[in-house]
Structure formats: structure tokens, C-alpha cells
Design a protein around this motif. Structure first.
Motif, PDB file in Angstrom:
ATOM      1  N   LEU A 205       0.732  -1.180  -0.079  1.00 41.01           N
ATOM      2  CA  LEU A 205      -0.183  -0.100   0.118  1.00 41.01           C
ATOM      3  C   LEU A 205       0.776   1.186  -0.253  1.00 41.01           C
ATOM      4  CD1 LEU A 205      -2.754  -0.870   2.574  1.00 41.01           C
ATOM      5  CD2 LEU A 205      -3.010  -1.252  -0.338  1.00 41.01           C
ATOM      6  N   ASN A 206       1.859   1.156   0.733  1.00 39.82           N
ATOM      7  CA  ASN A 206       2.653   2.291   0.979  1.00 39.82           C
ATOM      8  C   ASN A 206       3.587   2.858  -0.499  1.00 39.82           C
ATOM      9  OD1 ASN A 206       2.223   2.984   3.606  1.00 39.82           O
ATOM     10  ND2 ASN A 206       3.734   2.029   4.390  1.00 39.82           N
ATOM     11  N   LYS A 207       3.825   1.472  -1.237  1.00 39.95           N
ATOM     12  CA  LYS A 207       4.670   1.474  -2.385  1.00 39.95           C
ATOM     13  C   LYS A 207       4.029   2.153  -3.716  1.00 39.95           C
ATOM     14  CE  LYS A 207       8.377   0.190  -4.955  1.00 39.95           C
ATOM     15  NZ  LYS A 207       9.684   0.492  -5.112  1.00 39.95           N
ATOM     16  N   PHE A 208       2.716   1.867  -3.531  1.00 42.37           N
ATOM     17  CA  PHE A 208       1.567   2.158  -4.693  1.00 42.37           C
ATOM     18  C   PHE A 208       0.727   2.954  -4.213  1.00 42.37           C
ATOM     19  CE2 PHE A 208       3.865  -1.742  -5.773  1.00 42.37           C
ATOM     20  CZ  PHE A 208       4.822  -1.487  -6.901  1.00 42.37           C
ATOM     21  N   PRO A 209       0.813   3.892  -3.717  1.00 37.25           N
ATOM     22  CA  PRO A 209      -0.380   4.788  -2.951  1.00 37.25           C
ATOM     23  C   PRO A 209      -1.413   5.352  -4.119  1.00 37.25           C
ATOM     24  CG  PRO A 209       1.356   6.274  -3.079  1.00 37.25           C
ATOM     25  CD  PRO A 209       1.926   4.876  -3.315  1.00 37.25           C
ATOM     26  N   ARG A 210      -0.976   5.414  -5.451  1.00 33.51           N
ATOM     27  CA  ARG A 210      -2.110   5.651  -6.233  1.00 33.51           C
ATOM     28  C   ARG A 210      -2.760   4.704  -7.021  1.00 33.51           C
ATOM     29  NH1 ARG A 210       1.830   9.654  -9.057  1.00 33.51           N
ATOM     30  NH2 ARG A 210       2.083   8.256 -10.755  1.00 33.51           N
ATOM     31  N   VAL A 211      -2.310   3.445  -6.672  1.00 34.37           N
ATOM     32  CA  VAL A 211      -2.957   2.171  -7.235  1.00 34.37           C
ATOM     33  C   VAL A 211      -4.070   1.736  -6.139  1.00 34.37           C
ATOM     34  CG1 VAL A 211      -2.810  -0.058  -7.833  1.00 34.37           C
ATOM     35  CG2 VAL A 211      -1.075   1.760  -8.565  1.00 34.37           C
ATOM     36  N   PHE A 212      -3.696   1.656  -4.813  1.00 30.94           N
ATOM     37  CA  PHE A 212      -4.517   1.295  -3.806  1.00 30.94           C
ATOM     38  C   PHE A 212      -4.813   2.492  -2.958  1.00 30.94           C
ATOM     39  CE2 PHE A 212      -1.694  -2.003  -4.912  1.00 30.94           C
ATOM     40  CZ  PHE A 212      -2.540  -3.144  -5.367  1.00 30.94           C
ATOM     41  N   GLU A 213      -6.275   2.774  -2.700  1.00 32.60           N
ATOM     42  CA  GLU A 213      -6.434   3.724  -1.810  1.00 32.60           C
ATOM     43  C   GLU A 213      -6.578   3.280  -0.336  1.00 32.60           C
ATOM     44  OE1 GLU A 213     -10.915   3.144  -2.073  1.00 32.60           O
ATOM     45  OE2 GLU A 213     -10.436   3.314  -4.350  1.00 32.60           O
TER      46      GLU A 213
END
Ligand code: TYD
Length: 213
Positions: A205-213
Motif C-alpha cells: 500500500l505504501n509503495k503504490f499509493p496511487r493504485v490502492f486507496e
């Protein structure tokens, strides 16, 4: 390719498959994009046939380099059949093992060498690499203890060989992590399975904040 490719790696007994199963529904609830979960060796019809060939206990005389080539071959086919089409459709692909497994197991464990195994895999994958690799780290003794089913008193030499193999696999993973600190992130897998899954979830979640809200 607009999709997101994430791989999960670790020695046997690290609990990565358990963690993957736990986090999958969580991830699905946090994105509108489709997530597919797949695995190596195997993952598609032809790749599964190659898997059966590699893992068949009757094939005791299989040469180490033959084994490495077969792993690279199933990887290629799995990429063509499953991973690339999904990435082209903007999907999120979670793969239980990918190229680092070959480098750790065949390169390190079987002592073929990191460079040698990387080069046949370069041919197979043509530059397609995960954006993130979650590496489940566990002391070799703990991992082996988890997978050990039955033990006879006469197995000492084999047990020792197994431990040394396991240690070489782990050391190679740790070496790969040092060489690729941006891509490969370490999870402490020597914890309660619920905590391991939470750590993995937080990492993604931290690595891809724009993918997972
Ligand atoms: P599997 O039953 O799928 O185990 P796991 O749940 O640990 O992934 O068996 C896969 C075995 O194959 C595992 O021992 C790791 C090994 N392997 C390699 O040696 N090289 C590879 O490239 C891959 C993908 C797996």
C-alpha cells in the motif's frame, strides 16, 4: 504495458503463499483494477506440464543446468500466456515466485552461479521485471523445521545437505536484495503469520499509493 507486476519470493517454509492468500482480498477491496494471482513453476497449461517434469521425483538424474533451463522455459511460457496479456490490460499481477527464485535456487542453491542463471533468464524474460519484489526472509533452520514432515534417525547427512542448500538459497536472496534495494524489499517472515501478512500489505500500500486507496 500499463499493468503492475509484483513478485513474491523466499525460501521454502517462509509462508509467502499463506500471506498472499491473506492479503489478496484486502488488496482487491482497495482498488478498482483487476488483480490476478498466479504462480511459478506453472501457472498456465504448458508451463504446468514443464512444472510436472521438473518436480517429478522419478527424474532423479536430471542435470542441474537442464533444471535451470526448464525453469526458464516455464517462466517464458507463463509470461506469454498469463503475465504479459494481463499487464497489457492494465491488470495487477501478483506472482508467487519469478526470476529471483531461479537465481537463488539454481544459481546459489545448486551452485550454477548467479551470472549464468541470470543470463538464460534474460533470454526468457526480455526485460520484463516486477516493479516490486516482496522477499520473505527466514532463518534456514526455521524454514526447514516448518516444512519437515517426517524424520527418520538415519537422515542426518541428507538433513545437513538440505540445511546447507537452504542457507545458500537464503544467502543468494540476500545478495540479490543488496544489489537491487529499490526493487526487492525484505519482510521478516519469522513472525506470527498475521503480522507477516500485515507487513506485506503495508509495504504494498505504501509503495503504490496511487493504485490502492
Ligand atoms: P512449490 O510446490 O510451488 O513450492 P513453493 O510454495 O515453495 O513455491 O515448488 C516450487 C519449488 O521449486 C520450490 O522449492 C522452489 C523451486 N523453484 C526453483 O528451484 N527455481 C525456480 O525458478 C522456481 C520458480 C522454483
Amino acid at each position: 504495458m500499463s499493468g503492475l507486476f509484483i513478485s513474491f519470493e523466499g525460501p521454502d517454509g517462509a509462508g509467502k503463499t499463506t500471506a498472499l492468500n491473506k492479503i489478496l482480498p484486502e488488496l482487491k477491496s482497495k482498488t478498482s483494477r483487476e488483480i490476478i494471482s498466479t504462480r511459478e513453476p506453472g501457472g498456465s497449461a504448458i508451463a504446468e506440464k514443464i512444472r510436472d517434469l521438473i518436480l517429478d521425483v522419478k527424474n532423479l538424474e536430471m542435470d542441474d543446468r537442464t533444471e535451470a533451463l526448464l525453469y526458464a522455459a516455464q517462466r517464458r511460457q507463463h509470461l506469454i500466456d498469463i503475465v504479459i496479456p494481463a499487464l497489457n490490460e492494465d491488470k495487477i499481477v501478483l506472482s508467487d515466485r519469478f526470476v529471483d527464485s531461479s537465481i537463488a535456487y539454481q544459481g546459489g542453491g545448486r551452485q550454477i552461479g548467479i551470472e549464468e542463471v541470470a543470463s538464460i533468464n534474460d533470454f526468457a524474460i526480455e526485460g520484463i521485471m516486477p516493479k516490486l519484489t516482496v522477499y520473505f526472509d527466514i532463518p534456514s533452520e526455521v524454514g526447514l523445521e516448518r516444512i519437515k514432515k517426517d524424520r527418520s534417525g538415519t537422515e542426518d547427512r541428507l538433513e545437513k545437505e538440505k540445511l546447507e542448500f537452504h542457507q545458500r538459497v537464503r544467502n543468494t536472496y540476500l545478495e540479490l536484495q543488496k544489489q537491487n534495494p529499490e526493487r526487492i524489499k525484505i519482510i521478516n517472515a519469522n513472525q506470527d503469520p498475521t503480522k507477516v501478512a500485515l507487513d506485506v500489505l503495508e509495504l504494498i500500500l505504501n509503495k503504490f499509493p496511487r493504485v490502492f486507496e
